[in-house]
Design a protein around this motif. Structure first.
Motif, PDB file in Angstrom:
ATOM      1  N   VAL A 145     -26.696  73.198  51.402  1.00  0.00           N
ATOM      2  CA  VAL A 145     -25.631  73.011  50.413  1.00  0.00           C
ATOM      3  C   VAL A 145     -25.968  71.846  49.489  1.00  0.00           C
ATOM      4  O   VAL A 145     -25.767  71.916  48.270  1.00  0.00           O
ATOM      5  CB  VAL A 145     -24.277  72.772  51.119  1.00  0.00           C
ATOM      6  N   VAL A 184     -22.603  66.294  49.310  1.00  0.00           N
ATOM      7  CA  VAL A 184     -21.703  67.446  49.371  1.00  0.00           C
ATOM      8  C   VAL A 184     -20.263  66.950  49.378  1.00  0.00           C
ATOM      9  O   VAL A 184     -19.996  65.779  49.650  1.00  0.00           O
ATOM     10  CB  VAL A 184     -21.957  68.309  50.632  1.00  0.00           C
ATOM     11  N   MET A 236     -19.336  72.114  49.300  1.00  0.00           N
ATOM     12  CA  MET A 236     -20.077  72.557  48.116  1.00  0.00           C
ATOM     13  C   MET A 236     -20.959  71.415  47.629  1.00  0.00           C
ATOM     14  O   MET A 236     -20.757  70.251  48.012  1.00  0.00           O
ATOM     15  CB  MET A 236     -19.108  72.966  47.008  1.00  0.00           C
ATOM     16  N   VAL A 248     -22.348  77.564  49.121  1.00  0.00           N
ATOM     17  CA  VAL A 248     -21.229  76.940  49.833  1.00  0.00           C
ATOM     18  C   VAL A 248     -21.458  77.154  51.316  1.00  0.00           C
ATOM     19  O   VAL A 248     -21.827  78.252  51.747  1.00  0.00           O
ATOM     20  CB  VAL A 248     -19.884  77.569  49.395  1.00  0.00           C
TER      21      VAL A 248
END
Length: 302
Positions: A236, A259, A169, A242
């Motif tokens: 992302v 991320v 994420m 996601v």
């Protein structure tokens, strides 16, 4: 099966004309026909459809053309090797992703160049999901790729590295990150129907992800299907959703610091990343040399 006969077959396959092939090779049409007939007897099937006006390759002829090209190429490489007093000379075609070229191949190619300085590596890069098909079709001798769930019989696979799959994420503050963290804090599970999910458009990762989601009865909201794990990590990092990618790619990508992993109750499976090659091509001294160096280098690094 003589190399001269294979060369003649390729001349006919290229021109689709017995008479033109005979003229180019200074042979009579009857001699060309006899040679092709002997090859067809050895193969056990017709190699050409022919009538008074047209000549065309049969299905067996198309496959035999690929065989003839590979055989003559190997023979020429062997001759060059013998001419250089045992030193391997020639080129090997290798396909990989950009990440693999940096993370996996650097030590392998360094060791290979030290051992075989006269062999040239012809590298092609792209989505690793295309690696197996490029090898099967003869476009490349070897490919760095993820091991398919069902390995084709004609293919050999040399494992080089294991890497777990990860959902990732954005690290920045954004709606996607807030939804992930809220779901994990409230219920310990994610609301997949509201999370934009970025997935590969094809390949082993997509197959494993589909199985993982199906086993848990999850119907996710697919935001995008893209080619290449690197592109997923980049999207992302921009806060678009996601994504799923091997940890190896996340760590090596330029966006890895932007991320972070998504907390899960059930881990995703690991991937086996390695070299794929046709078993038949491994009889080539050049291809076998790179294969063996990769295996030895991997053992040392582990």
């Amino acid at each position: 099966m003589e190399t001269r006969a294979l060369s003649l077959f390729l001349a006919v396959a290229d021109s689709l004309s017995f008479s033109r092939a005979g003229e180019n090779l200074h042979m009579s049409v009857s001699a060309v026909s006899r040679t092709i007939a002997r090859l067809e007897d050895e193969v056990g099937q017709p190699l050409f459809h022919r009538d008074r006006r047209n000549v065309a390759l049969t299905h067996a002829g198309v496959e035999f053309r690929d065989f003839a090209l590979r055989t003559l190429s190997d023979w020429q490489q062997l001759q060059r090797s013998l001419d250089s007093e045992g030193e391997l000379v020639g080129e090997v075609s290798l396909y990989c992703s950009v990440t693999a070229s940096h993370t996996l191949l650097a030590p392998i190619l360094a060791a290979f160049r030290a051992a075989y300085s006269s062999v040239e590596i012809m590298m092609h890069t792209g989505d690793q999901a295309d690696g197996v098909n490029r090898v099967l079709s003869g476009q490349d001798d070897l490919a760095v790729t993820i091991r398919p769930l069902q390995l084709p019989r004609r293919l050999d696979f040399l494992p080089l590295r294991e890497s777990p799959l990860q959902f990732c994420m954005p690290r920045m503050d954004c709606q996607v990150r807030d939804k992930v963290l809220a779901g994990a804090a409230d219920t310990g599970s994610l609301d997949w129907e509201s999370l934009p999910l970025i997935v590969p458009e094809r390949g082993t990762t997509k197959e494993l992800l589909d199985d993982w989601l199906r086993e848990r009865g999850i119907r996710p909201r697919i935001y995008a299907q893209v080619a290449g794990h690197e592109a997923i990590v980049a999207m992302v990092s921009l806060g678009l959703g996601v994504g799923i990618a091997p940890q190896l790619v996340i760590d090596a990508s330029g966006q890895g610091a932007q991320v972070e992993s998504v907390p899960l109750r059930h881990d995703l499976p690991s991937l086996s990343i390695g070299l794929a090659a046709l078993r038949q091509r491994l009889s080539s001294p050049l291809v076998r040399a790179l294969w063996d160096v990769a295996g030895q280098t991997c053992e040392v690094s582990i």
